[in-house]
Scaffold this motif. Sequence first.
Motif, PDB file in Angstrom:
ATOM      1  N   ILE A  73       0.882  -1.063  -0.001  1.00  0.00           N
ATOM      2  CA  ILE A  73      -0.069   0.052   0.041  1.00  0.00           C
ATOM      3  C   ILE A  73       1.104   1.150   0.009  1.00  0.00           C
ATOM      4  CG2 ILE A  73      -1.516   1.238   1.526  1.00  0.00           C
ATOM      5  CD1 ILE A  73      -2.933  -1.359   2.356  1.00  0.00           C
ATOM      6  N   ASN A 116       1.669   4.214  -6.086  1.00  0.00           N
ATOM      7  CA  ASN A 116       1.721   5.620  -6.482  1.00  0.00           C
ATOM      8  C   ASN A 116       0.997   5.689  -7.831  1.00  0.00           C
ATOM      9  OD1 ASN A 116       3.033   6.705  -4.169  1.00  0.00           O
ATOM     10  ND2 ASN A 116       4.734   5.981  -4.732  1.00  0.00           N
ATOM     11  N   GLN A 155      -1.986   5.256 -10.605  1.00  0.00           N
ATOM     12  CA  GLN A 155      -3.532   5.452 -10.597  1.00  0.00           C
ATOM     13  C   GLN A 155      -3.957   4.156 -11.099  1.00  0.00           C
ATOM     14  OE1 GLN A 155      -4.847   8.191 -13.367  1.00  0.00           O
ATOM     15  NE2 GLN A 155      -7.088   7.943 -12.710  1.00  0.00           N
ATOM     16  N   ASN A 214      -7.099   1.017  -9.492  1.00  0.00           N
ATOM     17  CA  ASN A 214      -7.877   0.145  -8.332  1.00  0.00           C
ATOM     18  C   ASN A 214      -7.202  -1.062  -8.024  1.00  0.00           C
ATOM     19  OD1 ASN A 214      -9.891   2.099  -8.237  1.00  0.00           O
ATOM     20  ND2 ASN A 214     -11.180   1.070  -9.644  1.00  0.00           N
ATOM     21  N   LEU A 223      -8.320  -0.673  -3.052  1.00  0.00           N
ATOM     22  CA  LEU A 223      -7.827   0.470  -2.778  1.00  0.00           C
ATOM     23  C   LEU A 223      -7.429   1.365  -3.942  1.00  0.00           C
ATOM     24  CD1 LEU A 223      -6.271   2.117  -0.555  1.00  0.00           C
ATOM     25  CD2 LEU A 223      -4.228   1.293  -1.477  1.00  0.00           C
ATOM     26  N   GLN A 224      -8.203   2.554  -3.891  1.00  0.00           N
ATOM     27  CA  GLN A 224      -8.270   3.255  -5.061  1.00  0.00           C
ATOM     28  C   GLN A 224      -7.101   4.246  -4.972  1.00  0.00           C
ATOM     29  OE1 GLN A 224     -11.516   6.145  -6.110  1.00  0.00           O
ATOM     30  NE2 GLN A 224     -12.093   4.635  -7.703  1.00  0.00           N
ATOM     31  N   VAL A 225      -6.186   4.396  -5.888  1.00  0.00           N
ATOM     32  CA  VAL A 225      -5.191   5.635  -6.047  1.00  0.00           C
ATOM     33  C   VAL A 225      -5.810   6.544  -7.153  1.00  0.00           C
ATOM     34  CG1 VAL A 225      -2.853   6.078  -6.103  1.00  0.00           C
ATOM     35  CG2 VAL A 225      -3.580   3.937  -5.104  1.00  0.00           C
ATOM     36  N   LYS A 263      -2.503  10.781  -6.506  1.00  0.00           N
ATOM     37  CA  LYS A 263      -1.827  10.000  -5.639  1.00  0.00           C
ATOM     38  C   LYS A 263      -2.522   9.947  -4.286  1.00  0.00           C
ATOM     39  CE  LYS A 263       2.515  10.410  -7.752  1.00  0.00           C
ATOM     40  NZ  LYS A 263       4.080  10.561  -7.476  1.00  0.00           N
ATOM     41  N   LYS A 321      -5.356   8.082  -1.678  1.00  0.00           N
ATOM     42  CA  LYS A 321      -5.655   6.718  -1.838  1.00  0.00           C
ATOM     43  C   LYS A 321      -6.903   6.622  -0.723  1.00  0.00           C
ATOM     44  CE  LYS A 321      -0.808   5.404  -2.192  1.00  0.00           C
ATOM     45  NZ  LYS A 321       0.481   4.691  -1.402  1.00  0.00           N
ATOM     46  N   SER A 380     -10.920   7.274   3.341  1.00  0.00           N
ATOM     47  CA  SER A 380      -9.571   7.607   2.867  1.00  0.00           C
ATOM     48  C   SER A 380      -8.752   6.737   3.704  1.00  0.00           C
ATOM     49  CB  SER A 380      -9.217   9.000   2.706  1.00  0.00           C
ATOM     50  OG  SER A 380      -8.980   9.391   4.267  1.00  0.00           O
TER      51      SER A 380
END
Length: 420
Positions: free
Chosen positions: A14, A18, A20, A22, A31-33, A37, A39, A58
């Motif tokens: 995690i 960095n 972009q 899912n 975890l959506q980036v 950046k 999260k 978040s």
Amino acid sequence: MVLRKLNRLSNRQIKAMNKQGNYADGGGLYLQVSKFKSKSWIFRFTINKRSREMGLGSLHTVSITEARLDADHCRRLVRKGIDPIEDRRLMFADKVIRTEKHIVKTGSRTSEEHLNKIISAIREEFEPHKMLYIAAMKITRILGVAGCRVYRFDNSENLCIAIEYGAVKRIEGFELELSLLKNSQKSFETGFKNYQFLTATTNYRKRINGAISIWRPSGKGRWGKNQHFLIKNVAKQLGVANEQISNHERMLALSRTDSMTGLLNRRAFYEEDLPRRISRLKVSGEMAALFFVDMDNFKLVNDAHGHRAGDDALLLLRDLMMDISRPGDVIARLGGDEFAMWLDGVSPDVTRKRAEDLIEASKCLKQFSGDEKFPLGISVGVAIYNPKDNETLEELVARADAAMYQVKNADKQGFLLATL
């Protein structure tokens, strides 16, 4: 978003993420980036054959352990047939009811101060729908009620929901309780199911154009004077927004419809309605039929009997086409004596039967004929749309148009089913 499947995320992974996308943790948890950046956790699920996505918070506020616990809870709800998003909304509303103590009081927080806060928030918005939403949200939170709805009368004078906020699923059918709305100029209280409602009408130039309702669980006693004061004054502000929405809809309707027949015009039919319907059929796989209808010997009607008779003939043809169509179908006047009709979800056999019925019904148009040797009738070209053929809208229209002119250049007053 790029989907990168991993069996189980670790804190080390995690921290290193960095790019972009899912990143799957399993069981619908991701975890959506973002491109910035940042999260955050999301939970994806399917309920009632609908795919949905719910934010869990978040990464700064929700750890991976907490996110997994939240995801487990959501999965249990889905197995029971409960939508986690709706469950969270209802829990929030119930929490507001239990904990909010912002009932309008005298002292430092007066009802006037609450009203000023709401009005100030409304006036910061220029888009009417957003004004209604802000008002519904603010009054729900300030009064600590279960929810709020803003109603308005549409251009057909039917009461419809414009905006809603809070726990709205449990009050389905409340609109029927507002049958006396047009006769009321004051706020009034109503009981429905397990809730108490407080409603005030919205007005524009002394004409009622809608209402605003708030509700809370039964057993709270009667609504207070301050609550009546607040909702009535908010309603005065919303009357203007309701009128702006109605004016916009009227202008939109005028731009999309033919003024004489009330049908869609050429632009709305070709640029808005047909592309939307074809996109839907490409997903469902259903067939449809496009009819092009042109009057035969129409000019003789105007020459012999005048334009009033010509208008009556056009309106009669409109009625004939409406008789063989269904509420979900669409009819358009393309201009002059040219019409089009789109029938959704019909087979070739049904299409042919509808065309035969239309030709048979059109015999009544002869009463408007300007010359017995050249009776008034119709020529119809029909093209069946099948998503499997990958035919473009332009090609479909060209087929129907060519079939119609083939009939018109032959004996007239008939129909032709176009081939692909």
